[in-house]
Design a protein around this motif. Structure first.
Motif, mmCIF file in Angstrom:
data_model
loop_
_atom_site.group_PDB
_atom_site.id
_atom_site.type_symbol
_atom_site.label_atom_id
_atom_site.label_comp_id
_atom_site.label_asym_id
_atom_site.label_seq_id
_atom_site.Cartn_x
_atom_site.Cartn_y
_atom_site.Cartn_z
ATOM 1 N N ASP A 90 0.842 -1.201 0.000
ATOM 2 C CA ASP A 90 0.000 0.000 0.000
ATOM 3 C C ASP A 90 0.879 1.254 0.000
ATOM 4 O OD1 ASP A 90 -1.969 1.843 0.206
ATOM 5 O OD2 ASP A 90 -2.684 1.232 2.182
ATOM 6 N N GLY A 91 0.550 2.207 -0.884
ATOM 7 C CA GLY A 91 1.272 3.475 -0.935
ATOM 8 C C GLY A 91 2.673 3.361 -1.502
ATOM 9 N N LEU A 92 2.855 2.492 -2.467
ATOM 10 C CA LEU A 92 4.178 2.321 -3.085
ATOM 11 C C LEU A 92 4.614 3.631 -3.750
ATOM 12 C CD1 LEU A 92 6.026 -0.196 -3.332
ATOM 13 C CD2 LEU A 92 5.204 -0.450 -5.642
ATOM 14 N N TYR A 93 5.887 3.973 -3.609
ATOM 15 C CA TYR A 93 6.508 5.200 -4.117
ATOM 16 C C TYR A 93 6.117 6.445 -3.313
ATOM 17 C CZ TYR A 93 8.453 2.964 -8.246
ATOM 18 O OH TYR A 93 9.185 2.170 -9.089
ATOM 19 N N LYS A 94 5.153 6.318 -2.394
ATOM 20 C CA LYS A 94 4.811 7.459 -1.551
ATOM 21 C C LYS A 94 5.584 7.438 -0.239
ATOM 22 C CE LYS A 94 0.215 9.083 -2.848
ATOM 23 N NZ LYS A 94 -1.184 9.253 -2.394
ATOM 24 N N VAL A 95 5.778 6.253 0.298
ATOM 25 C CA VAL A 95 6.469 6.083 1.577
ATOM 26 C C VAL A 95 7.962 5.908 1.310
ATOM 27 C CG1 VAL A 95 6.583 4.734 3.697
ATOM 28 C CG2 VAL A 95 4.396 5.004 2.503
#
Length: 529
Positions: A200-205
């Motif tokens: 979940d939230g790949l490249y955001k975290v």
């Protein structure tokens, strides 16, 4: 009229004189040898006396006075006068100028000393550079002579992969299967494609900075990296770091980016797609490959929106600053990625076989592909060693790769020779069978010709329309010719199919025999062990 008081003067001598005057001039009041004081002198003495009393009163209030104050009180005329301004004399002027010259000389000396120190430092730096050059030259000479020297210069500092031009990064950290991508980009995309599509939230975290920097150092040092030890966030952060540290964007420069932006702003879908295809075709090969792999990877990410919670809009907001393009352009590339990169397919990278690997490829195609990888690895090692990065470990790797290349070439040649011999044998057998068939066909043709000449054959043939014997013979000949042509066509098609099937059978037999021979060799090796 003169004021005279002879009686007072006789009774109280020095009444109007000051006390200091009495102390200093006691002999003046003697009767002999001196005249009597005048009225003016008496008045002056009275004023002085008053002044002295006043000064004594102040002195009692202030306490004991210093000798300097006593001197000032004794000479009130000095206290009244202010210190006058005096022009400096020539001597004072000369002294001041000498002092100034001395100070200027000291500052000049200090400046000269600082300049000398700076020059000494510069010369020391030049000497160090010359020494480093001499050391590198000596190192290369020793390497050519066969001596083993450890690296004195860090390859990660001299020839890094991060923060350099894309073409240079591809040459220094290449993928040996022919894809023009830096190895770090390929490994990151492969790892995210396999393990990150459920995060979940790949490249955001963002990941832990120390882990990312550790991987960055390993790739710069050309070390073998095992990505399975880290989570997908580390791979995404490492990929973002590589893209952000590129000196130029993927789309090269501002002029090219502006043309891409203009194409992405078009409202007509077909025209926008054609212009984007035309602009991408003008990019260098390495830039085109990197753009294709990144965009197709992000498109796969949007296909897993349910698990990653990342759609096209969120990807554009997160990664457009990293790729140095606008949200609109990135969205246009994601929208038309299938048409823009129709010939590109994301394939997992399989590195070259390590030295001492027991399992060599079995088929001819696999041996040829592995041979190409090993030759690419060998050229990379030669490039590093020619640049001066020579170690005992690298030399050992060089010899192992050369040995593996020789082994692959021998197996390829032996397999090719065996394959050619088997195919030649099968072709000889096919030639014999075809020769026998040709003889049979010739006999059949001869038999048909004899039947044609036979009269019984003419009578047995039904004739629909009554005609003379000559016309009947002519019709029969025409029919036989037409039938013969049809048979020839069928024969040609059958022969063609038979030949194709025989060639396929020959290939299968050759591969089967090669597999049997390799299995026998493995069994013999196992028995020896």
């Amino acid at each position: 009229m003169d004021f005279e008081s002879p009686d007072v003067e006789k009774d109280f001598p020095g009444l109007y004189a000051s006390e200091s005057g009495r102390k200093s001039n006691e002999s003046d009041f003697s009767d002999d040898g001196h005249d009597r004081p005048s009225k003016k002198e008496l008045l002056i003495g009275k004023r002085k006396d008053k002044k002295d009393k006043k000064d004594r009163g102040y002195a009692t209030l202030e306490g004991e006075s210093s000798p300097e104050e006593d001197i000032e009180t004794k000479s009130p005329s000095k206290s009244k006068k202010s210190k006058t301004f005096k022009f400096p004399s020539k001597k004072e002027k000369r002294e001041k100028s000498r002092e100034k010259d001395g100070k200027d000389k000291e500052t000049d000396k200090e400046r000269e000393r600082k300049k000398k120190d700076k020059d000494d430092k510069d010369t020391d730096k030049e000497k160090r550079k010359d020494k480093d050059k001499e050391k590198s030259k000596q190192k290369l000479k020793d390497r050519k002579k066969g001596k083993h020297w450890e690296e004195t210069v860090d390859i990660g500092e001299e020839q890094p992969i991060f923060g350099v031009a894309l073409q240079m990064a591809v040459e220094r950290g290449r993928c040996h299967d022919g894809v023009e991508l830096p190895l770090v980009v390929r490994n990151c995309i492969d790892y995210i494609e396999e393990y990150g599509m459920t995060v979940d939230g790949l490249y955001k975290v963002s990941a832990v900075k120390s882990k990312v920097q550790h991987l960055r150092k390993l790739y710069n040092q050309r070390e073998v990296v095992d990505m399975s030890e880290f989570d997908p966030m580390v791979a995404t952060s490492l990929l973002i770091l590589f893209l952000r540290e590129l000196p130029e964007p993927i789309l090269q420069n501002g002029e090219v980016v502006s043309r891409f932006e203009q194409a992405a702003s078009l409202k007509e879908v077909a025209l926008r797609e054609t212009q984007l295809i035309d602009l991408i075709s003008q990019l260098p090969k390495c830039n085109k490959t990197l753009l294709a792999w990144v965009i197709l990877h992000l498109d796969h990410l949007t296909a897993h929106e349910k698990t990653t919670k990342m759609n096209a809009q969120s990807i554009a907001m997160t990664l457009s600053p990293v790729l140095q393009m606008s949200h609109r352009l990135l969205l246009a590339l994601l929208l038309h990625c299938k048409a823009l990169f129709a010939n590109v397919e994301l394939s997992k990278y399989i590195p070259p076989l390590a030295s001492g690997s027991p399992n060599l490829p079995d088929t001819m195609d696999a041996i040829a592909a592995e041979l190409a990888k090993q030759e690419s690895l060998l050229s990379q090692i030669h490039m590093q060693m020619n640049a001066g990065f020579v170690t005992k470990l690298r030399e050992e790797q060089l010899w192992e790769v050369q040995r593996l290349i020789t082994q692959l070439k021998i197996s390829l040649d032996s397999d090719e020779e065996l394959r050619e011999r088997l195919i030649y044998g099968e072709l000889l057998a096919m030639q014999e069978s075809l020769g026998s068939r040709i003889a049979e066909e010739r006999g059949e043709i001869k038999r048909l010709a004899e039947l044609l000449m036979n009269k019984d054959f003419e009578r047995s043939k039904p004739i629909a329309v009554p005609c003379t014997p000559e016309e009947a013979d002519r019709v029969a000949i025409i029919e036989l010719v037409l039938e013969n042509q049809m048979l020839e066509k069928k024969k040609a098609t059958l022969v063609r199919t038979i030949i194709e099937e025989n060639i396929a059978c020959v290939e299968l037999r050759a591969q089967f025999l090669i597999q049997q021979l390799s299995d026998q060799d493995c069994m013999l090796a196992a028995k020896k062990i």
